[in-house]
Design an enzyme around this catalytic site. Structure first.
Site, PDB file in Angstrom:
ATOM      1  N   ARG A  43       7.099  54.028 -25.931  1.00 29.54           N
ATOM      2  CA  ARG A  43       5.791  53.061 -26.410  1.00 29.54           C
ATOM      3  C   ARG A  43       5.835  51.771 -25.689  1.00 29.54           C
ATOM      4  O   ARG A  43       6.834  50.965 -25.791  1.00 29.54           O
ATOM      5  CB  ARG A  43       5.669  52.751 -27.958  1.00 29.54           C
ATOM      6  N   GLY A  48      12.780  47.783 -26.360  1.00 27.94           N
ATOM      7  CA  GLY A  48      13.778  48.785 -25.529  1.00 27.94           C
ATOM      8  C   GLY A  48      12.925  49.139 -24.277  1.00 27.94           C
ATOM      9  O   GLY A  48      13.187  49.154 -23.164  1.00 27.94           O
ATOM     10  N   CYS A  49      11.887  49.426 -24.620  1.00 32.57           N
ATOM     11  CA  CYS A  49      10.855  50.134 -23.371  1.00 32.57           C
ATOM     12  C   CYS A  49      10.461  48.760 -22.533  1.00 32.57           C
ATOM     13  O   CYS A  49      10.219  49.011 -21.228  1.00 32.57           O
ATOM     14  CB  CYS A  49       9.315  50.593 -23.972  1.00 32.57           C
ATOM     15  N   THR A  50      10.336  47.517 -22.908  1.00 29.57           N
ATOM     16  CA  THR A  50      10.024  46.578 -22.438  1.00 29.57           C
ATOM     17  C   THR A  50      11.391  46.053 -21.416  1.00 29.57           C
ATOM     18  O   THR A  50      11.076  46.216 -19.948  1.00 29.57           O
ATOM     19  CB  THR A  50       9.659  45.198 -23.220  1.00 29.57           C
ATOM     20  N   ALA A  53      11.472  48.813 -18.819  1.00 26.80           N
ATOM     21  CA  ALA A  53      10.471  48.613 -17.357  1.00 26.80           C
ATOM     22  C   ALA A  53      10.678  47.242 -16.605  1.00 26.80           C
ATOM     23  O   ALA A  53      10.525  47.417 -15.586  1.00 26.80           O
ATOM     24  CB  ALA A  53       9.151  48.405 -18.109  1.00 26.80           C
TER      25      ALA A  53
END
Length: 158
Positions: A43, A48-50, A53
């Site tokens: 998401r 973690g996704c930030t 990326a």
């Protein structure tokens, strides 16, 4: 809820798909002739996704030197992707897959436990596709620290 597993492994042709991204329509068939990293994440705007990326952004010049494209994929809307991409100033496109079409082609949907409840979501996974359109390497159940560097090394080893 049933877990879908994919037998997608290195050496197989990459799934062919067309999807909408922050850079317009993406067709897998148009990407042959260069390496492609497709990473699936749960998401936008989560810690973690930030970090993941930002890692791909930080190493973007090195991926470009290897003639390698990067695409991030999640079930978020194009609106959410555009905000996330603009906020982080991402130099690569994010693919919106709200109906899980691309996720299912790559077999990344899993049943997971979150706060004691079973939920269906994306298992953080990365696929390296070679210039001939074949899967060169698969990472499933990815832990973010050190992952981008490992992917970059695999691209260099192609």
């Amino acid at each position: 809820m049933s877990s879908q597993t994919s037998s997608l492994t290195a050496g197989q042709p990459a799934p062919v798909f067309e999807a909408q991204s922050t850079a317009g329509s993406v067709q897998m068939s148009d990407l042959q002739g260069q390496a492609v990293v497709i990473y699936f994440y749960p998401r936008d705007n989560t810690p973690g996704c930030t970090i993941e990326a930002q890692g791909f952004k930080e190493h973007w010049p090195a991926f470009q030197e290897q003639n390698c494209l990067i695409y991030g994929v999640s079930r978020d809307s194009m609106t959410a992707h555009t905000k996330f991409s603009n906020k982080l100033e991402l130099p690569f496109a994010l693919i919106s897959d709200p109906d899980e079409t691309v996720c299912n082609l790559f077999g990344v949907m899993r049943d997971k436990m979150m706060y004691g409840k079973q939920v269906r979501g994306i298992e953080r996974s990365t696929f390296l596709i070679d210039a001939q359109g074949n899967v060169a390497k698969v990472w499933r159940g990815v832990k973010v620290p050190g992952h981008v560097e490992e992917v970059l090394q695999a691209v260099r080893d192609l």
